[in-house]
Design an enzyme around this catalytic site. Sequence first.
Site, PDB file in Angstrom:
ATOM      1  N   ILE A  34       0.993  -1.263  -0.460  1.00  0.00           N
ATOM      2  CA  ILE A  34       0.333   0.228  -0.231  1.00  0.00           C
ATOM      3  C   ILE A  34       0.921   1.469   0.172  1.00  0.00           C
ATOM      4  O   ILE A  34       0.095   2.496  -0.612  1.00  0.00           O
ATOM      5  CB  ILE A  34      -1.046   0.096   1.236  1.00  0.00           C
ATOM      6  CG1 ILE A  34      -1.586   0.683   1.173  1.00  0.00           C
ATOM      7  CG2 ILE A  34      -0.270   1.148   2.790  1.00  0.00           C
ATOM      8  CD1 ILE A  34      -3.324   0.263   1.946  1.00  0.00           C
ATOM      9  N   GLU A  99       6.440  -4.124  10.654  1.00  0.00           N
ATOM     10  CA  GLU A  99       5.303  -3.704  11.290  1.00  0.00           C
ATOM     11  C   GLU A  99       4.436  -4.677  11.317  1.00  0.00           C
ATOM     12  O   GLU A  99       3.188  -4.452  12.140  1.00  0.00           O
ATOM     13  CB  GLU A  99       4.813  -2.525  10.213  1.00  0.00           C
ATOM     14  CG  GLU A  99       5.926  -1.469  10.085  1.00  0.00           C
ATOM     15  CD  GLU A  99       5.659  -0.352   9.367  1.00  0.00           C
ATOM     16  OE1 GLU A  99       4.336  -0.781   8.763  1.00  0.00           O
ATOM     17  OE2 GLU A  99       6.736   0.488   8.480  1.00  0.00           O
ATOM     18  N   HIS A 104       5.924 -12.119   6.179  1.00  0.00           N
ATOM     19  CA  HIS A 104       5.637 -11.823   4.573  1.00  0.00           C
ATOM     20  C   HIS A 104       6.948 -11.366   3.760  1.00  0.00           C
ATOM     21  O   HIS A 104       8.175 -10.807   4.992  1.00  0.00           O
ATOM     22  CB  HIS A 104       4.380 -10.116   4.457  1.00  0.00           C
ATOM     23  CG  HIS A 104       5.045  -8.942   5.581  1.00  0.00           C
ATOM     24  ND1 HIS A 104       5.103  -9.420   6.759  1.00  0.00           N
ATOM     25  CD2 HIS A 104       6.445  -7.673   5.538  1.00  0.00           C
ATOM     26  CE1 HIS A 104       5.026  -8.273   7.469  1.00  0.00           C
ATOM     27  NE2 HIS A 104       6.694  -7.365   7.022  1.00  0.00           N
TER      28      HIS A 104
HETATM   29  P1  AMP Z   1       7.003  -4.573   7.486  1.00  0.00           P
HETATM   30  O1  AMP Z   1       7.600  -3.802   8.286  1.00  0.00           O
HETATM   31  O2  AMP Z   1       7.914  -5.510   6.783  1.00  0.00           O
HETATM   32  O3  AMP Z   1       5.869  -5.150   8.851  1.00  0.00           O
HETATM   33  O4  AMP Z   1       6.212  -4.323   6.288  1.00  0.00           O
HETATM   34  C1  AMP Z   1       4.916  -4.066   6.104  1.00  0.00           C
HETATM   35  C2  AMP Z   1       4.563  -3.875   5.028  1.00  0.00           C
HETATM   36  O5  AMP Z   1       3.377  -3.993   4.565  1.00  0.00           O
HETATM   37  C3  AMP Z   1       4.553  -2.126   4.590  1.00  0.00           C
HETATM   38  O6  AMP Z   1       5.264  -2.101   3.632  1.00  0.00           O
HETATM   39  C4  AMP Z   1       3.991  -1.490   4.607  1.00  0.00           C
HETATM   40  O7  AMP Z   1       3.310  -0.439   3.556  1.00  0.00           O
HETATM   41  C5  AMP Z   1       2.437  -2.287   4.454  1.00  0.00           C
HETATM   42  N1  AMP Z   1       1.108  -2.666   4.625  1.00  0.00           N
HETATM   43  C6  AMP Z   1       0.481  -2.057   5.629  1.00  0.00           C
HETATM   44  N2  AMP Z   1      -0.955  -2.212   5.394  1.00  0.00           N
HETATM   45  C7  AMP Z   1      -0.841  -2.637   3.648  1.00  0.00           C
HETATM   46  C8  AMP Z   1      -2.222  -2.846   3.410  1.00  0.00           C
HETATM   47  N3  AMP Z   1      -3.504  -3.516   3.865  1.00  0.00           N
HETATM   48  N4  AMP Z   1      -2.006  -3.754   2.139  1.00  0.00           N
HETATM   49  C9  AMP Z   1      -1.363  -3.795   1.330  1.00  0.00           C
HETATM   50  N5  AMP Z   1       0.918  -3.484   1.742  1.00  0.00           N
HETATM   51  C10 AMP Z   1      -0.027  -3.147   3.435  1.00  0.00           C
END
Ligand code: AMP
Length: 124
Positions: A34, A99, A104
């Site tokens: 996103i 986050e 993922h």
């Molecule tokens: P991380 O810091 O590796 O946990 O990355 C989490 C990722 O999830 C970040 O790059 C966010 O931009 C992404 N993210 C959070 N919410 C969503 C969502 N609803 N759809 C797509 N990506 C998301």
Amino acid sequence: MTYDPNNIFAKILRGEIPCNKVYEDEYALAFHDINPQAPVHVLVIPKGEYVSMADFTADAPDELITGFFRAVGTVAKELGLVEPGYRTLANAGAHAHQEVPHLHIHIFGGVPLGPMLDRQFSNN
Ligand code: AMP
């Protein structure tokens, strides 16, 4: 860390909130990030309740581990990233600024991606 079934990727997997899907099979779901950090920025998540690489590789069935990593490769191929190159990244825990507490793999591509880590940690 115990798995939080209310994390945002769990909600995406259950279809409770939408995603911009690029790939799905019985083991994995892939969708556009996103808040993209590169021209191509896709996330691949396993279909199972795993926080990060540690519990996934310790506890997931072999079939899911195989299927998930095959899906990562398939997504990169289908996005046309194999020849120009791309980067995969999985953040785990506080030091990596994870986050979302559902495993993922980030796939980044579409431009030369620069150094692997912040230069403050390298010797050159
Ligand atoms: P991380 O810091 O590796 O946990 O990355 C989490 C990722 O999830 C970040 O790059 C966010 O931009 C992404 N993210 C959070 N919410 C969503 C969502 N609803 N759809 C797509 N990506 C998301």
